[in-house]
Design a protein around this motif. Structure first.
Motif, PDB file in Angstrom:
ATOM      1  N   ALA A  63      13.896 -41.393  67.048  1.00 27.49           N
ATOM      2  CA  ALA A  63      13.451 -40.983  65.538  1.00 27.49           C
ATOM      3  C   ALA A  63      14.684 -40.834  64.919  1.00 27.49           C
ATOM      4  N   PRO A  64      14.696 -41.406  63.673  1.00 32.70           N
ATOM      5  CA  PRO A  64      15.971 -41.395  62.702  1.00 32.70           C
ATOM      6  C   PRO A  64      16.601 -40.016  62.534  1.00 32.70           C
ATOM      7  N   VAL A  65      15.824 -39.067  62.232  1.00 36.03           N
ATOM      8  CA  VAL A  65      16.447 -37.551  61.793  1.00 36.03           C
ATOM      9  C   VAL A  65      15.326 -36.584  62.422  1.00 36.03           C
ATOM     10  N   GLY A  66      15.619 -35.355  62.611  1.00 35.24           N
ATOM     11  CA  GLY A  66      14.814 -34.299  62.632  1.00 35.24           C
ATOM     12  C   GLY A  66      14.765 -33.615  64.200  1.00 35.24           C
ATOM     13  N   SER A  67      14.487 -32.197  63.872  1.00 30.87           N
ATOM     14  CA  SER A  67      14.152 -31.670  65.194  1.00 30.87           C
ATOM     15  C   SER A  67      12.745 -30.802  64.926  1.00 30.87           C
ATOM     16  N   LEU A  68      12.465 -30.052  65.851  1.00 33.25           N
ATOM     17  CA  LEU A  68      11.145 -29.059  65.892  1.00 33.25           C
ATOM     18  C   LEU A  68      11.800 -27.883  66.358  1.00 33.25           C
ATOM     19  N   LEU A  69      11.604 -26.807  65.863  1.00 35.15           N
ATOM     20  CA  LEU A  69      11.690 -25.405  66.549  1.00 35.15           C
ATOM     21  C   LEU A  69      10.421 -24.680  66.634  1.00 35.15           C
ATOM     22  N   CYS A  70       9.983 -24.324  67.827  1.00 35.04           N
ATOM     23  CA  CYS A  70       8.637 -23.951  68.401  1.00 35.04           C
ATOM     24  C   CYS A  70       8.621 -22.326  68.931  1.00 35.04           C
ATOM     25  N   GLY A  71       7.646 -21.802  68.472  1.00 34.65           N
ATOM     26  CA  GLY A  71       7.529 -20.420  68.921  1.00 34.65           C
ATOM     27  C   GLY A  71       6.110 -19.814  68.588  1.00 34.65           C
ATOM     28  N   SER A  72       6.056 -18.281  68.528  1.00 28.35           N
ATOM     29  CA  SER A  72       4.891 -17.644  68.133  1.00 28.35           C
ATOM     30  C   SER A  72       4.542 -18.034  66.523  1.00 28.35           C
ATOM     31  N   GLN A  73       3.532 -17.603  66.011  1.00 26.94           N
ATOM     32  CA  GLN A  73       3.350 -17.618  64.901  1.00 26.94           C
ATOM     33  C   GLN A  73       4.123 -16.940  63.927  1.00 26.94           C
ATOM     34  N   ALA A  74       4.417 -15.601  64.281  1.00 26.48           N
ATOM     35  CA  ALA A  74       5.239 -14.675  63.639  1.00 26.48           C
ATOM     36  C   ALA A  74       6.558 -15.352  63.631  1.00 26.48           C
ATOM     37  N   PHE A  75       6.995 -15.824  64.725  1.00 26.67           N
ATOM     38  CA  PHE A  75       8.576 -16.296  64.654  1.00 26.67           C
ATOM     39  C   PHE A  75       8.601 -17.523  63.726  1.00 26.67           C
ATOM     40  N   ILE A  76       7.842 -18.359  63.673  1.00 26.49           N
ATOM     41  CA  ILE A  76       7.866 -19.541  62.806  1.00 26.49           C
ATOM     42  C   ILE A  76       7.758 -19.223  61.451  1.00 26.49           C
ATOM     43  N   ALA A  77       6.724 -18.294  61.162  1.00 24.16           N
ATOM     44  CA  ALA A  77       6.755 -17.658  59.698  1.00 24.16           C
ATOM     45  C   ALA A  77       7.883 -17.205  59.168  1.00 24.16           C
ATOM     46  N   LYS A  78       8.767 -16.501  60.082  1.00 21.90           N
ATOM     47  CA  LYS A  78      10.108 -15.958  59.823  1.00 21.90           C
ATOM     48  C   LYS A  78      11.008 -17.173  59.602  1.00 21.90           C
ATOM     49  N   ALA A  79      11.181 -18.087  60.424  1.00 24.87           N
ATOM     50  CA  ALA A  79      11.869 -19.119  60.461  1.00 24.87           C
ATOM     51  C   ALA A  79      11.491 -20.027  59.371  1.00 24.87           C
ATOM     52  N   ARG A  80      10.419 -20.252  58.895  1.00 24.22           N
ATOM     53  CA  ARG A  80      10.012 -21.071  57.510  1.00 24.22           C
ATOM     54  C   ARG A  80      10.677 -20.445  56.403  1.00 24.22           C
ATOM     55  N   ALA A  81      10.792 -19.115  56.382  1.00 23.37           N
ATOM     56  CA  ALA A  81      11.311 -18.452  55.274  1.00 23.37           C
ATOM     57  C   ALA A  81      12.881 -18.713  55.147  1.00 23.37           C
ATOM     58  N   LEU A  82      13.397 -18.535  56.335  1.00 20.55           N
ATOM     59  CA  LEU A  82      14.957 -18.459  56.643  1.00 20.55           C
ATOM     60  C   LEU A  82      15.535 -20.024  56.530  1.00 20.55           C
ATOM     61  N   ARG A  83      14.463 -20.941  56.915  1.00 22.27           N
ATOM     62  CA  ARG A  83      15.108 -22.358  56.511  1.00 22.27           C
ATOM     63  C   ARG A  83      15.164 -22.652  55.248  1.00 22.27           C
ATOM     64  N   LYS A  84      14.487 -22.018  54.112  1.00 19.15           N
ATOM     65  CA  LYS A  84      14.702 -22.294  52.764  1.00 19.15           C
ATOM     66  C   LYS A  84      16.248 -21.664  52.536  1.00 19.15           C
ATOM     67  N   LEU A  85      16.479 -20.619  53.096  1.00 16.16           N
ATOM     68  CA  LEU A  85      17.810 -19.868  52.870  1.00 16.16           C
ATOM     69  C   LEU A  85      18.996 -20.614  53.207  1.00 16.16           C
ATOM     70  N   VAL A  86      18.805 -21.126  54.345  1.00 20.40           N
ATOM     71  CA  VAL A  86      20.041 -22.169  54.861  1.00 20.40           C
ATOM     72  C   VAL A  86      20.061 -23.719  54.292  1.00 20.40           C
ATOM     73  N   GLY A  87      18.954 -23.770  53.365  1.00 20.29           N
ATOM     74  CA  GLY A  87      19.008 -25.151  52.728  1.00 20.29           C
ATOM     75  C   GLY A  87      18.245 -26.160  53.553  1.00 20.29           C
ATOM     76  N   GLY A  88      17.318 -25.643  54.190  1.00 17.09           N
ATOM     77  CA  GLY A  88      16.630 -26.910  55.245  1.00 17.09           C
ATOM     78  C   GLY A  88      15.340 -27.224  54.537  1.00 17.09           C
ATOM     79  N   THR A  89      14.791 -26.635  53.503  1.00 24.61           N
ATOM     80  CA  THR A  89      13.462 -27.212  53.155  1.00 24.61           C
ATOM     81  C   THR A  89      13.620 -28.589  52.384  1.00 24.61           C
ATOM     82  N   MET A  90      12.932 -29.471  52.853  1.00 31.31           N
ATOM     83  CA  MET A  90      12.765 -30.898  52.470  1.00 31.31           C
ATOM     84  C   MET A  90      11.567 -30.964  51.406  1.00 31.31           C
ATOM     85  N   ARG A  91      11.451 -32.095  50.899  1.00 36.21           N
ATOM     86  CA  ARG A  91      10.384 -32.348  50.049  1.00 36.21           C
ATOM     87  C   ARG A  91       9.237 -33.310  50.776  1.00 36.21           C
TER      88      ARG A  91
END
Length: 343
Positions: free
Chosen positions: A205-233
Motif C-alpha cells: 500500500a502507498p501509505v498507512g498503518s493500523l493500530l489495533c486494540g480494545s474499544q476503550a484503547f482505540i477510543a483514547k487513541a483516536r482522540a490522541l491522533r488529533k492531538l499529534v496531527g494524525g487526523t486525515m480527511r
C-alpha cells in the motif's frame, strides 16, 4: 549498468509501489471526512484490520511510528518505564517519540535475536517501581527479520499482566511473521494488549498503518491522533489501497521470504562470513562485512555502481530487504554484483 536497466532496490520494502488493483480501488472508493462524520472506506479498513488481528477495534494512522506513539500515550503515563529489546526499532529509530513526546524512560533489555531475556526483564520490572509499558517487535528489524517464538511472547505478556504493565506489539511486519510461522496474525497478536501493523511495506500500500486494540484503547487513541496531527480527511483514498493490501498481498509474502533465503545462501557460498542462511526467516537479510577489507558504506557504494541499492547499517552491516519487485532476475543481479565486488 545499462541505461535501460533500472536499479534493484533492496534498501527497504517501503519502496514497493501500489498495484493496479489498488489504484483502481482508490478511484472508486466511497469517501467522507474522517475527522468529522467519518470516512466509510477508512471504517471498512479499520474493521478488517481489527478482525485480522483479533482485536475489538482499529485506528487508521499515517505511519507506524505514529501508531507506536499513540500506543505509548494511551498505555503509559509520562515518567514511566518502557521496556524493549535493546535493538528494537522503538528504542533506536523512534527514540524521539519515546522521550520527547510520550515522556517515557527507555529501558533497553538484553536479548537474543530480538527476544528479550526474560529473567533480565523480570528483574528490571521488579526494581522499576514505575509500571509503564513492555514493547515487543515481530518481525524484528534489527535482528534481521527474525520472528519471536509464540511461547516467548506468551510469557512476556503474562509477566506484564502480573506486574501492571501493558504490552504493545510493534508488528510493522506482523504478516511476515504470520506467514513464516504459518499461523494467523490474530494468533500472534493475542499475546499483546495492542498491536501496530504497517500496510506500506511488503503489503505494497502507498501509505498507512493500523493500530489495533480494545474499544476503550482505540477510543483514547483516536482522540490522541488529533492531538499529534494524525487526523486525515478523505483518507479513504489511501485506505482503499490498504484494503486491497489486506485482501490480496499477505499470502505472497512467502515469495519475498524465499528470495531472501536464496540471497543468503548464495552470499554464504561466496563468503560464509557474510551471511548465515539459517538465520533468515522472513524478508530481511543482515550482511556482516566486518571480516572484509571494506566498511559497509564502501560495499553499498560498490554494489550501487553495479545497479544494486542496499542500506549500510553502521560500519560493518548491510541490510537487504526483499519485496514484490525483487524477482529471480533481480536476485541473480544482486548475487553477481556481490561476487564481482568480492573479487
Amino acid at each position: 549498468m545499462s541505461a535501460e536497466q533500472p536499479h534493484v532496490d533492496l534498501r527497504s520494502d517501503t519502496v514497493t509501489l501500489p498495484t493496479a488493483a489498488m489504484l483502481e480501488r482508490m478511484q472508486r472508493a466511497p469517501l467522507g471526512d474522517d475527522g468529522r462524520e467519518g470516512d466509510p472506506t477508512v471504517r471498512e479498513l479499520e474493521a478488517r484490520g481489527a478482525a485480522l488481528t483479533g482485536k475489538a477495534a482499529a485506528l487508521f494512522v499515517p505511519s507506524g511510528t505514529m501508531g507506536n506513539l499513540l500506543a505509548m500515550l494511551v498505555h503509559a503515563e509520562r515518567g514511566k518505564d518502557v521496556f524493549a529489546d535493546s535493538g528494537a526499532h522503538l528504542l533506536n529509530s523512534e527514540l524521539g517519540s519515546v522521550v520527547e513526546i510520550a515522556g517515557l524512560v527507555p529501558t533497553p533489555m538484553p536479548g537474543r535475536r530480538g527476544a528479550m531475556d526474560e529473567a533480565a526483564l523480570e528483574e528490571a520490572i521488579r526494581t522499576s517501581g514505575q509500571p509503564g509499558l513492555i514493547a515487543m517487535e515481530t518481525t524484528h528489524n534489527g535482528a534481521g527479520g527474525t520472528v519471536l517464538p509464540l511461547a516467548h511472547m506468551m510469557r512476556i505478556h503474562a509477566l506484564g499482566q502480573a506486574n501492571g504493565f501493558a504490552v504493545h506489539l510493534d508488528g510493522a511486519r506482523l504478516f511476515n511473521a504470520s506467514v513464516a510461522l504459518d499461523v494467523s496474525a490474530a494468533r500472534i497478536a493475542e499475546h499483546a494488549d495492542s498491536v501496530m501493523v504497517c500496510l506500506s511495506k511488503g503489503l505494497s500500500a502507498p501509505v498507512g498503518s493500523l493500530l489495533c486494540g480494545s474499544q476503550a484503547f482505540i477510543a483514547k487513541a483516536r482522540a490522541l491522533r488529533k492531538l499529534v496531527g494524525g487526523t486525515m480527511r478523505q483518507s479513504g483514498i489511501v485506505a482503499a489501497a490498504g484494503l486491497v493490501a489486506l485482501e490480496t498481498m499477505i499470502a505472497r509474502l512467502s515469495e519475498d521470504h524465499a528470495a531472501a533465503k536464496r540471497l543468503a545462501a548464495a552470499l554464504s557460498w561466496l563468503d560464509p562470513a557474510l551471511a548465515d542462511p539459517d538465520h533468515v526467516q522472513t524478508n530481511i537479510l543482515r550482511i556482516d562485512v566486518s571480516a572484509s577489507a571494506r566498511e559497509a558504506a564502501a560495499w553499498a557504494e560498490g554494489v550501487k555502481r553495479r545497479g544494486i541499492l542496499v542500506q549500510a547499517s553502521g560500519p560493518s552491516q548491510l541490510r537487504l530487504v526483499t519485496h514484490r519487485h525483487i524477482d529471480e532476475a533481480a536476485v541473480d543481479r544482486t548475487i553477481a554484483a556481490f561476487a564481482a565486488l568480492g573479487r
